[in-house]
Design a protein around this motif. Structure first.
Motif, PDB file in Angstrom:
ATOM      1  N   ALA A 116       0.760  -1.355  -0.095  1.00  0.00           N
ATOM      2  CA  ALA A 116      -0.015  -0.003   0.135  1.00  0.00           C
ATOM      3  C   ALA A 116       0.906   1.325   0.033  1.00  0.00           C
ATOM      4  CB  ALA A 116      -0.885   0.073   1.132  1.00  0.00           C
ATOM      5  N   LYS A 117       1.888   1.247   1.117  1.00  0.00           N
ATOM      6  CA  LYS A 117       2.648   2.419   0.946  1.00  0.00           C
ATOM      7  C   LYS A 117       3.361   2.444  -0.660  1.00  0.00           C
ATOM      8  CE  LYS A 117       4.276   0.987   4.870  1.00  0.00           C
ATOM      9  NZ  LYS A 117       4.870   0.747   6.338  1.00  0.00           N
ATOM     10  N   GLU A 118       3.777   1.642  -0.811  1.00  0.00           N
ATOM     11  CA  GLU A 118       4.712   1.598  -2.315  1.00  0.00           C
ATOM     12  C   GLU A 118       3.650   2.301  -3.477  1.00  0.00           C
ATOM     13  OE1 GLU A 118       7.503   1.847  -5.128  1.00  0.00           O
ATOM     14  OE2 GLU A 118       7.811   1.485  -3.208  1.00  0.00           O
ATOM     15  N   VAL A 119       2.558   2.115  -3.578  1.00  0.00           N
ATOM     16  CA  VAL A 119       1.716   2.533  -4.486  1.00  0.00           C
ATOM     17  C   VAL A 119       1.611   4.113  -4.188  1.00  0.00           C
ATOM     18  CG1 VAL A 119      -0.903   2.760  -5.101  1.00  0.00           C
ATOM     19  CG2 VAL A 119       0.328   0.798  -4.714  1.00  0.00           C
ATOM     20  N   PHE A 120       1.246   4.616  -2.929  1.00  0.00           N
ATOM     21  CA  PHE A 120       1.291   5.819  -2.603  1.00  0.00           C
ATOM     22  C   PHE A 120       2.639   6.695  -3.288  1.00  0.00           C
ATOM     23  CE2 PHE A 120      -2.203   4.476  -0.125  1.00  0.00           C
ATOM     24  CZ  PHE A 120      -3.044   5.108  -0.772  1.00  0.00           C
ATOM     25  N   ARG A 121       3.860   6.044  -2.773  1.00  0.00           N
ATOM     26  CA  ARG A 121       5.111   6.431  -3.212  1.00  0.00           C
ATOM     27  C   ARG A 121       5.036   6.651  -4.876  1.00  0.00           C
ATOM     28  NH1 ARG A 121       7.347   3.846   1.330  1.00  0.00           N
ATOM     29  NH2 ARG A 121       7.245   1.834   0.255  1.00  0.00           N
ATOM     30  N   LYS A 122       4.592   5.523  -5.547  1.00  0.00           N
ATOM     31  CA  LYS A 122       4.557   5.631  -7.107  1.00  0.00           C
ATOM     32  C   LYS A 122       3.762   6.867  -7.646  1.00  0.00           C
ATOM     33  CE  LYS A 122       5.124   0.924  -8.235  1.00  0.00           C
ATOM     34  NZ  LYS A 122       4.293  -0.310  -8.645  1.00  0.00           N
ATOM     35  N   VAL A 123       2.566   7.311  -6.789  1.00  0.00           N
ATOM     36  CA  VAL A 123       1.903   8.270  -7.340  1.00  0.00           C
ATOM     37  C   VAL A 123       2.127   9.732  -6.545  1.00  0.00           C
ATOM     38  CG1 VAL A 123      -0.097   6.720  -8.133  1.00  0.00           C
ATOM     39  CG2 VAL A 123      -0.080   7.859  -5.520  1.00  0.00           C
ATOM     40  N   CYS A 169     -12.808   4.397   4.584  1.00  0.00           N
ATOM     41  CA  CYS A 169     -11.599   3.165   4.591  1.00  0.00           C
ATOM     42  C   CYS A 169     -11.932   2.603   3.137  1.00  0.00           C
ATOM     43  CB  CYS A 169     -12.109   2.209   5.526  1.00  0.00           C
ATOM     44  SG  CYS A 169     -11.068   0.826   5.566  1.00  0.00           S
ATOM     45  N   VAL A 170     -10.671   2.509   2.380  1.00  0.00           N
ATOM     46  CA  VAL A 170     -10.739   1.918   1.029  1.00  0.00           C
ATOM     47  C   VAL A 170     -10.269   0.665   1.039  1.00  0.00           C
ATOM     48  CG1 VAL A 170     -10.598   4.025  -0.002  1.00  0.00           C
ATOM     49  CG2 VAL A 170      -8.690   3.126   0.438  1.00  0.00           C
ATOM     50  N   GLY A 171      -9.854  -0.236   2.302  1.00  0.00           N
ATOM     51  CA  GLY A 171      -9.390  -1.607   2.277  1.00  0.00           C
ATOM     52  C   GLY A 171      -7.927  -1.445   2.689  1.00  0.00           C
ATOM     53  N   VAL A 201      -5.778  -1.246  -2.496  1.00  0.00           N
ATOM     54  CA  VAL A 201      -5.082  -0.159  -3.011  1.00  0.00           C
ATOM     55  C   VAL A 201      -4.404  -0.257  -4.282  1.00  0.00           C
ATOM     56  CG1 VAL A 201      -3.298   1.843  -2.432  1.00  0.00           C
ATOM     57  CG2 VAL A 201      -4.864   1.192  -0.605  1.00  0.00           C
ATOM     58  N   LYS A 202      -3.662  -1.536  -4.126  1.00  0.00           N
ATOM     59  CA  LYS A 202      -3.176  -1.871  -5.565  1.00  0.00           C
ATOM     60  C   LYS A 202      -3.957  -1.898  -6.739  1.00  0.00           C
ATOM     61  CE  LYS A 202       0.398  -4.971  -7.350  1.00  0.00           C
ATOM     62  NZ  LYS A 202       1.358  -5.937  -7.210  1.00  0.00           N
ATOM     63  N   ALA A 203      -5.271  -2.480  -6.425  1.00  0.00           N
ATOM     64  CA  ALA A 203      -6.294  -2.706  -7.520  1.00  0.00           C
ATOM     65  C   ALA A 203      -6.872  -1.285  -7.822  1.00  0.00           C
ATOM     66  CB  ALA A 203      -7.281  -3.447  -6.867  1.00  0.00           C
ATOM     67  N   LEU A 204      -7.081  -0.491  -7.013  1.00  0.00           N
ATOM     68  CA  LEU A 204      -7.551   0.675  -7.126  1.00  0.00           C
ATOM     69  C   LEU A 204      -6.644   1.631  -8.196  1.00  0.00           C
ATOM     70  CD1 LEU A 204      -9.026   1.831  -3.633  1.00  0.00           C
ATOM     71  CD2 LEU A 204     -10.366   1.954  -5.870  1.00  0.00           C
ATOM     72  N   HIS A 205      -5.315   1.332  -7.851  1.00  0.00           N
ATOM     73  CA  HIS A 205      -4.304   2.118  -8.631  1.00  0.00           C
ATOM     74  C   HIS A 205      -4.214   1.343 -10.178  1.00  0.00           C
ATOM     75  CE1 HIS A 205       0.128   2.706 -10.102  1.00  0.00           C
ATOM     76  NE2 HIS A 205      -0.464   3.788  -9.673  1.00  0.00           N
ATOM     77  N   SER A 206      -4.238   0.192 -10.083  1.00  0.00           N
ATOM     78  CA  SER A 206      -4.306  -0.573 -11.399  1.00  0.00           C
ATOM     79  C   SER A 206      -5.554  -0.069 -12.223  1.00  0.00           C
ATOM     80  CB  SER A 206      -4.059  -2.040 -11.072  1.00  0.00           C
ATOM     81  OG  SER A 206      -2.980  -2.187 -10.637  1.00  0.00           O
TER      82      SER A 206
END
Length: 115
Positions: A46-53, A93-95, A100-105
């Motif tokens: 989850a933290k990595e997804v937010f770093r990416k964006v 809460c989004v899970g 979070v990875k699925a929301l990003h993808s």
């Protein structure tokens, strides 16, 4: 460049209503809040997804806090699940990490961060 992650220092044990107030306050103060455990691979996901964006997040590492178990127990009452991470965007809460990875993808995460 500064870190996008803000870690919060440990707090002492709190009563249940105090913990619930703490959680509600925490999720209302920041756009993205992650209740995490520092050793959890799904939390890292989850933290990595937010770093990416490039989205700043507030992280509460429950295993590094004296009241971490109390927070996790109260999160279970609020969200209906006990696992970490528990990710909140704009107070909702989004899970967890996979969510979070699925929301990003799927392209749904970035619009949530704008609103």
């Amino acid at each position: 460049m500064g870190s996008l992650v803000t870690k919060i220092s440990p707090k002492s044990k709190m009563a249940s209503s105090d913990v619930q107030n703490f959680i509600k306050g925490a999720i209302s103060q920041d756009k993205v809040v992650v209740f995490s455990k520092s050793y959890c691979p799904y939390c890292d996901m989850a933290k990595e997804v937010f770093r990416k964006v490039k989205q700043p997040i507030k992280v509460y590492e429950l295993n590094e806090r004296d009241d971490g178990a109390d927070i996790q127990e109260n999160l279970a009452h609020i969200t209906g699940f006990r696992t970490v991470p528990q990710v909140f965007i704009n107070g909702k809460c989004v899970g967890g990490g996979s969510d979070v990875k699925a929301l990003h993808s799927s392209g749904q995460l970035e619009p949530m961060l704008i609103g």
